[in-house]
Design a protein around this motif. Structure first.
Motif, PDB file in Angstrom:
ATOM      1  N   GLY A 202      12.537  -4.292 -14.021  1.00  0.00           N
ATOM      2  CA  GLY A 202      12.319  -5.613 -13.655  1.00  0.00           C
ATOM      3  C   GLY A 202      13.574  -6.757 -13.449  1.00  0.00           C
ATOM      4  O   GLY A 202      14.475  -6.920 -12.834  1.00  0.00           O
ATOM      5  N   TRP A 203      14.878  -5.715 -14.653  1.00  0.00           N
ATOM      6  CA  TRP A 203      16.368  -6.454 -14.500  1.00  0.00           C
ATOM      7  C   TRP A 203      17.443  -5.634 -13.362  1.00  0.00           C
ATOM      8  O   TRP A 203      17.752  -6.367 -12.626  1.00  0.00           O
ATOM      9  N   SER A 204      16.791  -4.560 -13.432  1.00  0.00           N
ATOM     10  CA  SER A 204      17.513  -3.602 -12.311  1.00  0.00           C
ATOM     11  C   SER A 204      16.763  -4.340 -10.978  1.00  0.00           C
ATOM     12  O   SER A 204      17.943  -4.545  -9.771  1.00  0.00           O
ATOM     13  N   ALA A 205      15.435  -4.475 -10.481  1.00  0.00           N
ATOM     14  CA  ALA A 205      15.085  -4.747  -9.766  1.00  0.00           C
ATOM     15  C   ALA A 205      16.158  -6.500  -9.513  1.00  0.00           C
ATOM     16  O   ALA A 205      16.591  -6.642  -8.041  1.00  0.00           O
ATOM     17  N   ALA A 206      16.129  -6.942 -10.059  1.00  0.00           N
ATOM     18  CA  ALA A 206      16.538  -8.614 -10.260  1.00  0.00           C
ATOM     19  C   ALA A 206      18.015  -8.334  -9.602  1.00  0.00           C
ATOM     20  O   ALA A 206      19.128  -9.194  -9.164  1.00  0.00           O
ATOM     21  N   ALA A 207      18.761  -7.747 -10.782  1.00  0.00           N
ATOM     22  CA  ALA A 207      20.196  -7.515 -10.427  1.00  0.00           C
ATOM     23  C   ALA A 207      20.426  -7.014  -8.703  1.00  0.00           C
ATOM     24  O   ALA A 207      21.738  -7.007  -8.600  1.00  0.00           O
ATOM     25  N   THR A 208      19.783  -5.466  -8.370  1.00  0.00           N
ATOM     26  CA  THR A 208      19.637  -4.915  -7.357  1.00  0.00           C
ATOM     27  C   THR A 208      19.704  -6.300  -6.221  1.00  0.00           C
ATOM     28  O   THR A 208      20.485  -6.411  -5.397  1.00  0.00           O
ATOM     29  N   PHE A 209      18.718  -7.166  -5.882  1.00  0.00           N
ATOM     30  CA  PHE A 209      17.907  -7.972  -5.421  1.00  0.00           C
ATOM     31  C   PHE A 209      19.129  -9.831  -4.933  1.00  0.00           C
ATOM     32  O   PHE A 209      19.879  -9.902  -4.113  1.00  0.00           O
ATOM     33  N   ALA A 210      20.328  -9.240  -6.530  1.00  0.00           N
ATOM     34  CA  ALA A 210      20.916 -11.001  -6.601  1.00  0.00           C
ATOM     35  C   ALA A 210      22.439 -10.243  -5.667  1.00  0.00           C
ATOM     36  O   ALA A 210      22.705 -11.134  -4.469  1.00  0.00           O
ATOM     37  N   ALA A 211      22.376  -9.046  -5.797  1.00  0.00           N
ATOM     38  CA  ALA A 211      23.916  -8.353  -5.420  1.00  0.00           C
ATOM     39  C   ALA A 211      23.518  -8.266  -3.792  1.00  0.00           C
ATOM     40  O   ALA A 211      24.302  -8.192  -3.118  1.00  0.00           O
ATOM     41  N   LEU A 212      22.643  -7.848  -3.527  1.00  0.00           N
ATOM     42  CA  LEU A 212      22.194  -7.763  -1.777  1.00  0.00           C
ATOM     43  C   LEU A 212      21.505  -8.725  -0.800  1.00  0.00           C
ATOM     44  O   LEU A 212      22.878  -8.877  -0.035  1.00  0.00           O
ATOM     45  N   ALA A 213      20.945  -9.738  -1.876  1.00  0.00           N
ATOM     46  CA  ALA A 213      21.707 -10.941  -1.302  1.00  0.00           C
ATOM     47  C   ALA A 213      23.385 -12.100  -0.762  1.00  0.00           C
ATOM     48  O   ALA A 213      23.444 -12.083   0.514  1.00  0.00           O
ATOM     49  N   ALA A 214      24.225 -11.744  -2.431  1.00  0.00           N
ATOM     50  CA  ALA A 214      25.428 -12.274  -2.031  1.00  0.00           C
ATOM     51  C   ALA A 214      25.337 -11.254  -1.012  1.00  0.00           C
ATOM     52  O   ALA A 214      26.556 -11.699   0.486  1.00  0.00           O
ATOM     53  N   LEU A 215      25.886  -9.986  -1.030  1.00  0.00           N
ATOM     54  CA  LEU A 215      27.134  -8.843   0.008  1.00  0.00           C
ATOM     55  C   LEU A 215      25.998  -9.252   1.814  1.00  0.00           C
ATOM     56  O   LEU A 215      26.462  -9.190   2.052  1.00  0.00           O
ATOM     57  N   GLY A 216      24.459  -9.147   1.476  1.00  0.00           N
ATOM     58  CA  GLY A 216      24.411 -10.131   3.318  1.00  0.00           C
ATOM     59  C   GLY A 216      24.977 -11.676   3.732  1.00  0.00           C
ATOM     60  O   GLY A 216      25.292 -11.387   4.450  1.00  0.00           O
ATOM     61  N   GLY A 217      25.403 -12.028   2.568  1.00  0.00           N
ATOM     62  CA  GLY A 217      25.353 -13.263   2.676  1.00  0.00           C
ATOM     63  C   GLY A 217      27.233 -13.032   3.036  1.00  0.00           C
ATOM     64  O   GLY A 217      27.190 -13.498   3.907  1.00  0.00           O
ATOM     65  N   LEU A 218      27.525 -12.361   2.887  1.00  0.00           N
ATOM     66  CA  LEU A 218      29.189 -11.966   2.802  1.00  0.00           C
ATOM     67  C   LEU A 218      29.444 -11.612   3.994  1.00  0.00           C
ATOM     68  O   LEU A 218      30.353 -11.144   5.202  1.00  0.00           O
ATOM     69  N   ARG A 219      28.798 -10.768   4.613  1.00  0.00           N
ATOM     70  CA  ARG A 219      28.809  -9.508   6.195  1.00  0.00           C
ATOM     71  C   ARG A 219      28.103 -10.480   6.911  1.00  0.00           C
ATOM     72  O   ARG A 219      28.756 -10.640   7.722  1.00  0.00           O
ATOM     73  N   ALA A 220      27.273 -11.147   7.081  1.00  0.00           N
ATOM     74  CA  ALA A 220      27.383 -12.476   7.523  1.00  0.00           C
ATOM     75  C   ALA A 220      28.359 -12.890   8.571  1.00  0.00           C
ATOM     76  O   ALA A 220      28.501 -13.391   9.230  1.00  0.00           O
ATOM     77  N   ARG A 221      28.508 -13.262   6.901  1.00  0.00           N
ATOM     78  CA  ARG A 221      30.082 -14.091   7.093  1.00  0.00           C
ATOM     79  C   ARG A 221      31.420 -14.231   7.914  1.00  0.00           C
ATOM     80  O   ARG A 221      31.759 -14.564   9.034  1.00  0.00           O
ATOM     81  N   SER A 222      31.420 -12.466   7.500  1.00  0.00           N
ATOM     82  CA  SER A 222      32.339 -11.881   8.416  1.00  0.00           C
ATOM     83  C   SER A 222      31.838 -11.828   9.670  1.00  0.00           C
ATOM     84  O   SER A 222      33.098 -11.479  10.654  1.00  0.00           O
TER      85      SER A 222
END
Length: 253
Positions: A202-222
């Motif tokens: 559960g902790w792995s999924a939460a950390a991974t998907f939170a990081a994916l969402a943040a990185l995906g947002g940054l990449r889209a902004r770029s």
């Protein structure tokens, strides 16, 4: 009685080194866009790629009830393997791009010697598409063709749409992508090192998907896209990868 006044004339602007007047007031010449930070974009891309495979592997093994130590080792191996593959792939792509540029440049230089009239016509055709006509067009073509290097530079940029590669890009890109990927790959594995078997997934999924969402947002902004769209796309890719690994492990197990 009114006295006529003569408007004060501003002194003429001194030309710059290239013969142009100073830049008039307006928006900043160097716009501060996130997209201009190429190393940062590579970090974001490498980190996003590095999250998916270790999470999918550890999630599949945890779902099968594998002990924590083999799960951790498999996740670390996936992170390291992905980083090496990404780094080598980026280095080879940069090397191939540099080789292609040099090959095309040598060809353009040869054609400017063998077929100068044809090459001048191609310069005129390019400028014609931008609305240059008549005597101005002829003068522009002669100005460009008067210097061989400038002539070839023009053809490389506007005929072939190729820019000269950075000589250090291959090693730098490989290091950035590989390093970002292996560091990001540690994030899905870390919960299995510090949490119990029941909570680690559960902790792995939460950390991974939170990081994916943040990185995906940054990449889209770029890329001048809506950050929410990029975050959702990254979450969808990560979720599909995890589900595919889980189903494969469940089938084989």
């Amino acid at each position: 009685m009114q006295i006529a006044t003569t408007p004060v004339q501003e002194p003429p602007s001194e030309p710059t080194r290239d013969g142009l007047p100073p830049m008039p007031p307006g928006p900043p010449h160097e716009e501060r866009h996130f997209a201009a930070l190429s190393p940062m974009r590579e970090v974001v891309a490498g980190a996003a790629q590095g999250l998916v495979l270790p999470f999918a592997v550890t999630a599949a093994l945890a779902g099968l009830g594998t002990a924590p130590v083999p799960t951790i080792l498999a996740g670390l191996a996936a992170a390291a393997g992905g980083a090496v593959a990404a780094g080598l792939g980026s280095a080879m792509a940069a090397r191939d791009a540099a080789a292609r540029y040099q090959l095309e440049r040598a060809r353009e230089e040869e054609e400017s010697h063998l077929y100068p009239d044809r090459e001048r016509w191609e310069v005129a055709a390019i400028l014609h598409r931008y609305g240059v006509r008549g005597q101005v067009l002829r003068q522009a073509v002669e100005a460009i063709a008067s210097d061989r290097r400038r002539w070839v530079d023009f053809m490389m940029r506007f005929e072939l749409d190729l820019s000269e590669p950075d000589p250090g890009r291959a090693a730098r890109s490989a290091t950035i992508l590989g390093g970002a990927q292996v560091l990001a790959g540690l994030l899905p594995v870390l919960p299995y090192m510090v949490a119990g078997p029941g909570a680690a997934l559960g902790w792995s999924a939460a950390a991974t998907f939170a990081a994916l969402a943040a990185l995906g947002g940054l990449r889209a902004r770029s890329e001048d896209l809506p950050p929410l769209r990029g975050a959702l796309q990254a979450l969808a890719i990560g979720g599909l990868a995890a589900v595919a690994a889980w189903l494969l492990a469940a089938t084989l197990g």
